[in-house]
Design a protein around this motif. Structure first.
Motif, PDB file in Angstrom:
ATOM      1  N   ALA A  80      20.698   1.367  21.162  1.00 15.92           N
ATOM      2  CA  ALA A  80      19.288   1.487  20.789  1.00 15.92           C
ATOM      3  C   ALA A  80      18.700   0.232  20.141  1.00 15.92           C
ATOM      4  O   ALA A  80      18.072   0.301  19.102  1.00 15.92           O
ATOM      5  CB  ALA A  80      19.101   2.699  19.891  1.00 15.92           C
ATOM      6  N   GLY A  81      18.937  -0.923  20.740  1.00 11.62           N
ATOM      7  CA  GLY A  81      18.299  -2.138  20.256  1.00 11.62           C
ATOM      8  C   GLY A  81      18.975  -2.805  19.083  1.00 11.62           C
ATOM      9  O   GLY A  81      18.467  -3.773  18.560  1.00 11.62           O
ATOM     10  N   ASN A  82      20.107  -2.299  18.638  1.00  4.50           N
ATOM     11  CA  ASN A  82      20.869  -2.931  17.563  1.00  4.50           C
ATOM     12  C   ASN A  82      22.146  -3.523  18.131  1.00  4.50           C
ATOM     13  O   ASN A  82      22.803  -2.908  18.969  1.00  4.50           O
ATOM     14  CB  ASN A  82      21.229  -1.911  16.469  1.00  4.50           C
ATOM     15  CG  ASN A  82      20.025  -1.508  15.650  1.00  4.50           C
ATOM     16  OD1 ASN A  82      19.201  -2.334  15.299  1.00  4.50           O
ATOM     17  ND2 ASN A  82      19.924  -0.230  15.367  1.00  4.50           N
ATOM     18  N   TRP A 114      10.055  -7.365  15.834  1.00  2.00           N
ATOM     19  CA  TRP A 114      11.189  -6.999  16.683  1.00  2.00           C
ATOM     20  C   TRP A 114      12.263  -8.083  16.655  1.00  2.00           C
ATOM     21  O   TRP A 114      13.462  -7.784  16.524  1.00  2.00           O
ATOM     22  CB  TRP A 114      10.687  -6.747  18.108  1.00  2.00           C
ATOM     23  CG  TRP A 114      11.758  -6.465  19.111  1.00  2.00           C
ATOM     24  CD1 TRP A 114      12.694  -5.477  19.070  1.00  2.00           C
ATOM     25  CD2 TRP A 114      12.001  -7.195  20.316  1.00  2.00           C
ATOM     26  NE1 TRP A 114      13.502  -5.532  20.183  1.00  2.00           N
ATOM     27  CE2 TRP A 114      13.103  -6.576  20.959  1.00  2.00           C
ATOM     28  CE3 TRP A 114      11.380  -8.286  20.919  1.00  2.00           C
ATOM     29  CZ2 TRP A 114      13.590  -7.032  22.173  1.00  2.00           C
ATOM     30  CZ3 TRP A 114      11.872  -8.738  22.131  1.00  2.00           C
ATOM     31  CH2 TRP A 114      12.976  -8.114  22.745  1.00  2.00           C
ATOM     32  N   LEU A 132      12.030 -11.436  25.869  1.00  2.00           N
ATOM     33  CA  LEU A 132      12.938 -12.416  25.263  1.00  2.00           C
ATOM     34  C   LEU A 132      13.034 -13.677  26.111  1.00  2.00           C
ATOM     35  O   LEU A 132      13.003 -14.788  25.598  1.00  2.00           O
ATOM     36  CB  LEU A 132      14.335 -11.813  25.084  1.00  2.00           C
ATOM     37  CG  LEU A 132      14.556 -10.965  23.854  1.00  2.00           C
ATOM     38  CD1 LEU A 132      15.885 -10.231  23.938  1.00  2.00           C
ATOM     39  CD2 LEU A 132      14.498 -11.813  22.597  1.00  2.00           C
ATOM     40  N   LEU A 153      16.173  -7.752  15.494  1.00  2.00           N
ATOM     41  CA  LEU A 153      17.297  -8.204  16.319  1.00  2.00           C
ATOM     42  C   LEU A 153      18.160  -9.202  15.555  1.00  2.00           C
ATOM     43  O   LEU A 153      19.399  -9.105  15.557  1.00  2.00           O
ATOM     44  CB  LEU A 153      16.793  -8.865  17.605  1.00  2.00           C
ATOM     45  CG  LEU A 153      16.473  -7.997  18.797  1.00  2.00           C
ATOM     46  CD1 LEU A 153      15.921  -8.844  19.944  1.00  2.00           C
ATOM     47  CD2 LEU A 153      17.682  -7.208  19.263  1.00  2.00           C
ATOM     48  N   SER A 213      20.112  -7.512  12.790  1.00  2.00           N
ATOM     49  CA  SER A 213      21.184  -6.711  13.393  1.00  2.00           C
ATOM     50  C   SER A 213      22.348  -7.607  13.845  1.00  2.00           C
ATOM     51  O   SER A 213      23.518  -7.273  13.631  1.00  2.00           O
ATOM     52  CB  SER A 213      20.619  -5.925  14.576  1.00  2.00           C
ATOM     53  OG  SER A 213      21.626  -5.325  15.320  1.00  2.00           O
ATOM     54  N   GLU A 224      12.251  -5.657  27.460  1.00  2.00           N
ATOM     55  CA  GLU A 224      12.814  -6.482  26.388  1.00  2.00           C
ATOM     56  C   GLU A 224      13.435  -7.757  26.955  1.00  2.00           C
ATOM     57  O   GLU A 224      13.254  -8.845  26.398  1.00  2.00           O
ATOM     58  CB  GLU A 224      13.858  -5.684  25.602  1.00  2.00           C
ATOM     59  CG  GLU A 224      13.261  -4.545  24.805  1.00  2.00           C
ATOM     60  CD  GLU A 224      14.299  -3.580  24.264  1.00  2.00           C
ATOM     61  OE1 GLU A 224      14.060  -3.031  23.172  1.00  2.00           O
ATOM     62  OE2 GLU A 224      15.338  -3.359  24.926  1.00  2.00           O
ATOM     63  N   GLY A 255      17.639  -1.681  32.799  1.00  2.00           N
ATOM     64  CA  GLY A 255      18.174  -2.343  31.617  1.00  2.00           C
ATOM     65  C   GLY A 255      19.663  -2.544  31.743  1.00  2.00           C
ATOM     66  O   GLY A 255      20.275  -2.159  32.732  1.00  2.00           O
ATOM     67  N   LEU A 276      19.498  -3.701  26.240  1.00  2.00           N
ATOM     68  CA  LEU A 276      18.119  -4.167  26.393  1.00  2.00           C
ATOM     69  C   LEU A 276      17.536  -3.557  27.652  1.00  2.00           C
ATOM     70  O   LEU A 276      18.205  -3.499  28.691  1.00  2.00           O
ATOM     71  CB  LEU A 276      18.075  -5.701  26.507  1.00  2.00           C
ATOM     72  CG  LEU A 276      18.575  -6.500  25.306  1.00  2.00           C
ATOM     73  CD1 LEU A 276      18.695  -7.973  25.675  1.00  2.00           C
ATOM     74  CD2 LEU A 276      17.639  -6.311  24.117  1.00  2.00           C
ATOM     75  N   ASP A 277      16.278  -3.135  27.572  1.00  2.00           N
ATOM     76  CA  ASP A 277      15.637  -2.642  28.792  1.00  2.00           C
ATOM     77  C   ASP A 277      14.953  -3.815  29.500  1.00  2.00           C
ATOM     78  O   ASP A 277      14.918  -4.932  28.981  1.00  2.00           O
ATOM     79  CB  ASP A 277      14.679  -1.477  28.500  1.00  2.00           C
ATOM     80  CG  ASP A 277      13.483  -1.856  27.639  1.00  2.00           C
ATOM     81  OD1 ASP A 277      13.011  -3.018  27.712  1.00  2.00           O
ATOM     82  OD2 ASP A 277      13.002  -0.979  26.896  1.00  2.00           O
ATOM     83  N   VAL A 279      24.341  -5.698  22.816  1.00  2.00           N
ATOM     84  CA  VAL A 279      23.108  -4.944  22.569  1.00  2.00           C
ATOM     85  C   VAL A 279      22.563  -4.450  23.906  1.00  2.00           C
ATOM     86  O   VAL A 279      22.660  -5.147  24.921  1.00  2.00           O
ATOM     87  CB  VAL A 279      22.050  -5.809  21.831  1.00  2.00           C
ATOM     88  CG1 VAL A 279      21.592  -6.990  22.690  1.00  2.00           C
ATOM     89  CG2 VAL A 279      20.864  -4.977  21.361  1.00  2.00           C
TER      90      VAL A 279
END
Length: 194
Positions: free
Chosen positions: A2-4, A180, A25, A184, A187, A21, A123, A17-18, A15
């Protein structure tokens, strides 16, 4: 995930990523490389010792974001300190720019290989080696510094006000990216400290 980021056995981090994202990035990392500018690649037959002592710029960049990425080494309170900062910049900025470009390129390459793997799946899980994790930390930090400068964030109080921006505020997308990227980065730091 979940993004972490989560720790990988043997070091590194991963991590999920969808596609959105990954796209954001990658776009931000490419824009960072464009902001930093192209490197001066030495010729194949160039003297490595001469390249080591090649001089870079002696004046701070005019762009506020670049000034934040490449700050003066010393305060500018006196003529002597300004001269020392100029000398320091002359011999260090080219290497610092090259490292920042390389960090951003590591991000782009990782995301490109991830997008190829995840084509049509919505993702994927990004897995970073310990070395790649260091490059990602550097790039995430540079992205946050750049966006923070563009948003004119100077202290924690202003950062707190970002959470209360109305959706109609034109800065909102950049604020969301800034927050965001911060999550990231935090994390990833926490994962690597385990």
């Amino acid at each position: 995930m979940a993004g972490n980021f989560e720790a990988l056995p043997g070091g590194g981090a991963a991590v999920a990523l969808d596609d959105v994202e990954i796209s954001i990035l990658r776009s931000l990392a490419v824009q960072l490389m464009e902001l930093i500018g192209p490197g001066d690649e030495p010729a194949a037959d160039a003297d490595p010792l001469a390249a080591l002592f090649a001089e870079g710029p002696s004046e701070p960049p005019s762009d506020p974001a670049l000034r934040r990425l490449f700050p003066d080494a010393y305060g500018d309170d006196s003529e002597e300190l300004r001269a020392a900062a100029s000398d320091f910049r002359r011999y260090t900025e080219n290497d610092l720019r090259a490292r920042k470009r390389e960090d951003a390129l590591v991000v782009v390459r990782a995301l490109d290989s991830l997008s190829a793997e995840a084509a049509g799946e919505g993702g994927a899980v990004l897995k970073l080696t310990p070395e790649d994790s260091r490059a990602w930390l550097g790039a995430l930090n540079d992205l946050r510094l750049t966006i923070g400068t563009r948003l004119e964030i100077t202290d924690d109080e202003e950062s707190e006000q970002l959470y209360r921006l109305p959706d109609s505020d034109p800065r909102k997308p950049m604020v969301m990216a800034y927050l965001w990227l911060g999550a990231l980065q935090e994390s990833l730091v926490a994962t690597l400290m385990v």
